[in-house]
Structures are given as structure tokens and as C-alpha cells.
Design an enzyme around this catalytic site. Structure first.
Site: not given
Length: 250
Positions: A38, A103, A137
Site C-alpha cells: 500500500e 480503497k 489494507c
């Protein structure tokens, strides 16, 4: 299909140095997909105005890398798009074409939700016969969003997941593989970031039954995924057929 990820000690806010590190450490590695953590170009930074790509500079580097390796490369990047900042995961193919996933679950504990804009679309990429779900994540903590609706074979998770909470990362990766009857490759960073958070080596790859698939060579973690084996496993254990039906609402 072989995937190789780099447990990268990300240089804080230094794109060129990170690009150089990645190129060097992958120089002798042959894979179908190269996976990066990330925000691999800058570290997980909550000052996007300072570090976000505005002219696609990291994407251009990824396209060059993919062409040179004749393989795909995937990782997330801080970008500005139409006046908003996104934690954007790019999947770049050897011909330079690319797909993106923004995300969805922003890490409110760090204030990510205050400076970045959440994505809304669930993204599955088709590559070398595999259907690949892209995840970043904190998405790992939300199983409804990654629920396999029979639309993917492999999930890729890229992260900056600190050592103090790393047990959750490791357990949840295996759980996502088992509950979704899918391969999972989770790549974390290593080292220390600009906020003095420590990241330990904790990347893993799992088969659909929770079996560890990864091999490690220095900072490189690799795994082979076999689509025929996965399909055979699913044909014997048809657990997805019994799943509850529901829809995600914004």
C-alpha cells in the site's frame, strides 16, 4: 500463475528512491504478477497534498516496469483526481493497459477518512485466466465487501499494517481464503515509517483451504496459484452455494 511480492522498507515520501529499490530487488525475479505494498511510492502518508500523484507519475513508472518485465504489476498509490485524493490500487498489464480500485474502507483511526475519498466500486480484474479481487489494507476487516459471489478466484491485499496489530492481519488473511474458497495473497511492508510505526515481515499467501503457499527469499515472497486445483477443490466443497443472499448499501 506465479505472484511475487516485495516486503518493501518504504522510503518516506521519496518516490524515486522507492522506484529504484523495487527495480533493484526484483531484478532477478521472474513472475506473472509483481505485487507492491500500500502506498509503496511514499509510505502511508496523511498529507496527500504533499505526496499525491497529479500527473500519473507512479502509474507511468508501473507501466514501464510491466513492459520491461512482460508481466503485471499491482500496488496502491496516493493520487489526486478531479480535486479529490484517493488511495488507489493500480493493476497494470504488460501492454500498459490498467485497471484501478479506490480503497473503500478508509482507516478512520489514522484520519485517512478525513483526507482521502472512499471508493464505491468493487473491482475484479481478469488476468491469465484468473479473476482477481483488488483490496487494500483496512478492507481486510470487512468480510461482507470481499464476500465471494462466485465472481473471483484470487484476492490481492496490499497493506501498511503495523506490528502492534499484525496478529489480526495474519489471521484475517487466512479466514478470507477459507470463507471465500479463494486464493489470497496479502503483502505488507516492513521497516519504520515517518510516524515511527514499525512494520514486521508478515506477508502470506493461502490456498482456499487455508494452506500456506508462500516461499520467501530475502524480502521477496512468492506463491504459485493453480486454477485447476482451485476449481477442483470448489467442486468438492460447494460451500459458497449455501451462502446468505444480501446486497451492500452505501
Amino acid at each position: 500463475m506465479k505472484i511475487s511480492g516485495l516486503n518493501l522498507d518504504i522510503s518516506w515520501k521519496n518516490k524515486e528512491e522507492n522506484f529504484s529499490k523495487i527495480t533493484e530487488q526484483f531484478s532477478d525475479v521472474v513472475a506473472d504478477i509483481y505485487l507492491l505494498p500500500e502506498m509503496f511510492a511514499t509510505g502511508f502518508c496523511m498529507q496527500p497534498a504533499e505526496i499525491a500523484d497529479r500527473n500519473g507519475e507512479t502509474l507511468k513508472w508501473m507501466q514501464e516496469f510491466a513492459r520491461d518485465k512482460d508481466a503485471a504489476v499491482c500496488g496502491s498509490v496516493s493520487v489526486e483526481d478531479s480535486g479529490k485524493f484517493y488511495n488507489r490500487m493500480y493493476f497494470v498489464k504488460p501492454d500498459g493497459s490498467w485497471e484501478k480500485y479506490d480503497k473503500r474502507h478508509l482507516f478512520s483511526f489514522s484520519g485517512e477518512d478525513k483526507v482521502y475519498t472512499a471508493g464505491k466500486e468493487r473491482v475484479v480484474v481478469n488476468y491469465n485466466g484468473f479473476r482477481i479481487l483488488l483490496q487494500v489494507c483496512y478492507d481486510l476487516r470487512f468480510p461482507v465487501f470481499s464476500r465471494n459471489k462466485g465472481d473471483y478466484d484470487l484476492a490481492l491485499y496490499v497493506a501498511n499494517w503495523p506490528e502492534k496489530r499484525v496478529a489480526a492481519w495474519q489471521h484475517l488473511l487466512k479466514a478470507r481464503a477459507i470463507e471465500n474458497l479463494a486464493g489470497v495473497f496479502g503483502l505488507n511492508r516492513i521497516g519504520k515509517d515517518g510516524n515511527d510505526l514499525v512494520y514486521t515481515e508478515s506477508s502470506h499467501a493461502f490456498f482456499a483451504d487455508g494452506t500456506e503457499l508462500s516461499t520467501k527469499d530475502g524480502n521477496i515472497i512468492s506463491a504459485e496459484f493453480n486454477l485447476t486445483e482451485l476449481q477442483d477443490f470448489r467442486s468438492h466443497f460447494r460451500f459458497l452455494d449455501d451462502g446468505d443472499r444480501f446486497a451492500i448499501e452505501d
